[in-house]
Design an enzyme around this catalytic site. Structure first.
Site, mmCIF file in Angstrom:
data_model
loop_
_atom_site.group_PDB
_atom_site.id
_atom_site.type_symbol
_atom_site.label_atom_id
_atom_site.label_comp_id
_atom_site.label_asym_id
_atom_site.label_seq_id
_atom_site.Cartn_x
_atom_site.Cartn_y
_atom_site.Cartn_z
ATOM 1 N N MET A 130 0.863 -1.184 0.000
ATOM 2 C CA MET A 130 0.000 0.000 0.000
ATOM 3 C C MET A 130 0.898 1.233 0.000
ATOM 4 O O MET A 130 1.963 1.230 0.620
ATOM 5 C CB MET A 130 -0.874 0.001 1.263
ATOM 6 C CG MET A 130 -1.646 1.302 1.475
ATOM 7 S SD MET A 130 -2.759 1.226 2.900
ATOM 8 C CE MET A 130 -1.596 1.128 4.251
ATOM 9 N N ASP A 132 0.099 5.749 -1.045
ATOM 10 C CA ASP A 132 -0.638 6.973 -0.705
ATOM 11 C C ASP A 132 -2.118 6.748 -0.353
ATOM 12 O O ASP A 132 -2.816 5.986 -1.033
ATOM 13 C CB ASP A 132 -0.668 7.946 -1.890
ATOM 14 C CG ASP A 132 0.632 8.057 -2.630
ATOM 15 O OD1 ASP A 132 1.630 7.470 -2.196
ATOM 16 O OD2 ASP A 132 0.639 8.734 -3.668
ATOM 17 N N ASP A 256 -1.310 13.893 -9.464
ATOM 18 C CA ASP A 256 -1.944 13.999 -8.150
ATOM 19 C C ASP A 256 -2.839 15.237 -8.011
ATOM 20 O O ASP A 256 -2.539 16.151 -7.218
ATOM 21 C CB ASP A 256 -0.882 13.963 -7.034
ATOM 22 C CG ASP A 256 0.102 12.812 -7.205
ATOM 23 O OD1 ASP A 256 -0.290 11.802 -7.813
ATOM 24 O OD2 ASP A 256 1.252 12.924 -6.755
HETATM 25 N N1 DQQ Z 1 2.432 7.795 -5.550
HETATM 26 C C1 DQQ Z 1 1.581 7.681 -6.688
HETATM 27 C C2 DQQ Z 1 1.790 8.938 -7.457
HETATM 28 C C3 DQQ Z 1 2.313 9.870 -6.438
HETATM 29 C C4 DQQ Z 1 3.196 9.002 -5.630
HETATM 30 C C5 DQQ Z 1 1.934 6.443 -7.445
HETATM 31 C C6 DQQ Z 1 3.525 9.568 -4.284
HETATM 32 O O1 DQQ Z 1 0.586 9.392 -8.036
HETATM 33 O O2 DQQ Z 1 2.980 10.961 -7.018
HETATM 34 O O3 DQQ Z 1 1.747 5.306 -6.652
HETATM 35 O O4 DQQ Z 1 3.933 8.570 -3.392
#
Ligand code: DQQ
Length: 642
Positions: A130, A132, A256
């Site tokens: 896991m 974000d 994001d």
């Molecule tokens: N995790 C996601 C991205 C983000 C990054 C990919 C930050 O969207 O920028 O798993 O941990």
């Protein structure tokens, strides 16, 4: 503002925190016993003298005997491939191999040790990887948490949106995966995104997709059945992607999307993290329908030298108030928090400032403490945080990802990686005017079981006091400290957290040893250190992981920072201990440190709690209330029963 000690590696062998004597037995609850005085003072003096001797010896010497118990094994490690996972896909290191590059050796972990590391009231999936937290929201009586999840393995990759619900932010129920990478525009991963709740109650979910060509684009999704409180099924908008990287932005530097907020003209705005060269930036888009967008010429904000901004978060906080604000709130009495997760350092930074809705620009209150060069959201193992407004209890809540500091091969062996923090409320600190305060949501108190109070326990310089509470793996600790100066109180410059809990100075370190073994061979000090400098008294709040585990293949750091202490305030800390996770809140949550630790001995019934005082010039008087916490028994939602 904190020192760059986070780059330091723990020495392979370290001196003991204190002399390896049996700790003095003064930790009986206040209700049963008075604080120790006479005999204890003599004992403490003896311990103090011994500690001085130990300190002198340690300056000229060599390893702790207990450290030699580590038998080198021939177990293969993952160090042969130090390339961080995810780089090829266009996101930065998602593993910790860069941290572990200089560490040699591996540890013979047992299943019992791995099992103990799993938390009891922090959210983590049943298995696998896991990262974000995504799109948190409150809908029809349920809190929803989505999260970056690899359903196939304990390492980053094949990223889907895991999903869970809770009625109280603590007792979570796992739901089926919400979104999987099944379209050309997200086939390389359904990455991080945020929810916006429109005034009519509709949910708009915007997320980053990594396309078949590993280009980062933004996509729109919405619940298939808005009458379903569980929001089980999600529809991806057929017109996706709704946003592609603008011409001046790298195809892998565009990700994001935040929750959107409404401007005075009624249009929605949202911001997306990126970079130009080494300057971290936040692009602003306006939209009325979330399908078509206009990119504004100006950035919301940019800070040179901070690199790629991931998981930007942007929201208002009330200057005078104890409630959170909806993301669209503006007007007098409001400031705005801008948070960016710095891809280069894997640290969440924030600053408080003023947002101008007329031009969609944000200005920090203190340019010297701008985003990425000033305050950290959390000084420990913490990244990619995301907040949401809870209209039910009128509060802003933030989630953060606690990442691992062991090896990928160990993660694969234990079958899971990463935990989410306890959701925390966020408020502007109107006492200091320079920071936010974070605090565990009040619902955590529903897990409190029996409590033990210790009143005014005196901890003399160089001593350790066991707190007799039995097994100490699931705790909510509230502690206050007063100090009594012994002598004249010399001026000291330059003391912070970096030397850890063995770096003695007149007014610190002192605090608690959590997840500590009776032999003190494993322990995690959470502590304060003050110093009287020519510019006044400075206080630091710190967590020292360097003795947290005898395992050599775990990255251990000293974390922490200066914490504001106002006139007349006692030093206070709250600590949540949940097996291998320790969340520490200094001075009401002005400075927060999350630790992910991997004890090998201080586990199960052998995990204990102590007070310690390694200062040389103050007696410490500690008053504590300690609750044992129940488990949250997180389990799958019984979908077959509805
Ligand atoms: N995790 C996601 C991205 C983000 C990054 C990919 C930050 O969207 O920028 O798993 O941990």
């Amino acid at each position: 503002m904190d020192t760059p000690y986070h780059h330091l590696h723990a020495p392979p062998y370290y001196p003991p925190l204190l002399p390896e004597e049996q700790p003095s037995d003064a930790g009986t609850p206040a209700s049963h016993r008075k604080p120790f005085k006479g005999f204890a003072a003599i004992l403490a003096s003896a311990i103090f003298l011994l500690s001085l001797v130990a300190l002198i010896i340690n300056q000229t010497q060599k390893p702790l005997p207990s450290q030699n118990n580590i038998v080198p094994t021939s177990k293969p490690t993952s160090f042969s491939n130090p390339e961080p996972r995810g780089v090829a896909e266009g996101v930065s290191a998602k593993s910790n191999s860069h941290l572990l590059r200089n560490i040699k050796g591996s540890y013979n972990w047992t299943n019992a040790m791995f099992t103990w590391q799993r938390t009891s009231f922090h959210f983590q999936p049943e298995k696998n990887w896991m990262n974000d937290p995504n799109g948190p929201l409150f809908y029809k009586g349920w809190y929803h948490l989505f999260y970056q999840y690899n359903p196939d393995s304990a390492v980053w990759g094949n990223i889907t949106w895991g999903h869970a619900v809770s009625a109280d932010l603590i007792h979570w129920l796992y739901l089926p995966i919400a979104m999987v990478p099944d379209q050309w525009y997200d086939i390389n991963g359904v990455w991080t995104g945020s929810a916006t709740i429109l005034p009519d109650g509709q949910i708009v979910m915007l997320y980053t997709g990594s396309t078949d060509k590993s280009v980062q684009v933004q996509n729109l999704a919405y619940p298939a059945d808005p009458s379903d409180p569980l929001l089980l099924d999600w529809v991806k908008y057929p017109g996706n992607p709704v946003l592609v990287p603008p011409r001046h932005i790298g195809p892998k530097d565009f990700r994001d999307p935040t929750t959107a907020w409404a401007g005075p003209d009624g249009k929605w705005r949202l911001t997306i993290g990126s970079k130009i060269g080494k300057t971290g930036i936040s692009l602003v888009y306006q939209t009325t329908d979330f399908k078509t967008y206009e990119l504004l010429d100006e950035y919301l904000h940019a800070v040179p030298g901070t690199g790629m901004w991931e998981c930007v978060d942007f929201y208002p906080v009330a200057i005078n108030g104890s409630v959170g604000l909806d993301t669209s709130a503006t007007g007098p009495g409001i400031k705005h928090v801008l948070k960016a997760s710095l891809d280069d350092t894997k640290v969440d930074h924030y600053a408080i400032g003023t947002y101008n809705p007329a031009n969609d620009k944000w200005t920090p209150d203190n340019p010297e403490e701008d985003v990425g060069i000033g305050l950290k959201w959390d000084y420990g193992r913490y990244y990619a945080s995301k907040s949401f407004y809870d209209p039910y209890k009128k509060r802003r809540i933030v989630w953060g990802w606690i990442n691992e500091t062991d090896t990928e091969s160990d993660d694969l062996e234990k079958g899971w990686a990463s935990v989410q923090t306890i959701p925390r409320t966020v408020l502007y600190d109107n006492k200091t005017g320079s920071n936010v305060v974070q605090w565990p949501v009040e619902e955590i108190e529903s897990l409190r079981q029996n409590s033990t109070v210790f009143e005014e326990v005196v901890v003399e310089p160089g001593s350790v006091v066991p707190l007799d509470i039995g097994v100490a793996t699931q705790l909510d600790i509230s502690a206050e400290f007063e100090t009594e100066l012994l002598g004249s109180g010399a001026m000291e410059e330059g003391y912070g957290c970096s030397g850890g809990a063995i770096d003695r100075s007149a007014m610190g370190p002192f605090g608690l040893l959590v997840n500590a073994h009776d032999s003190l061979s494993e322990l995690t000090p959470i502590f304060f250190r003050s110093s009287n400098t020519t510019k006044g008294t400075n206080t630091y709040f710190c967590a020292d992981e360097t003795r947290s585990s005898l395992a050599p293949d775990v990255f251990k750091q000293v974390h922490g920072s200066k914490v504001p202490v106002l006139q007349g305030e006692k030093l206070s800390m709250r600590i949540l201990v949940d097996h291998s996770i320790v969340e520490s809140f200094g001075q009401g949550g002005r400075t927060v440190i999350t630790s992910r630790i991997y004890p090998t001995k201080a586990i199960y019934g052998a995990a204990r709690l102590f007070l310690f005082n390694n200062a040389t010039g103050v007696n410490v008087k500690a008053t504590l209330k300690i609750w044992r916490l129940n488990s949250a028994f997180i389990h799958p939602f019984p979908l077959d029963q509805i």
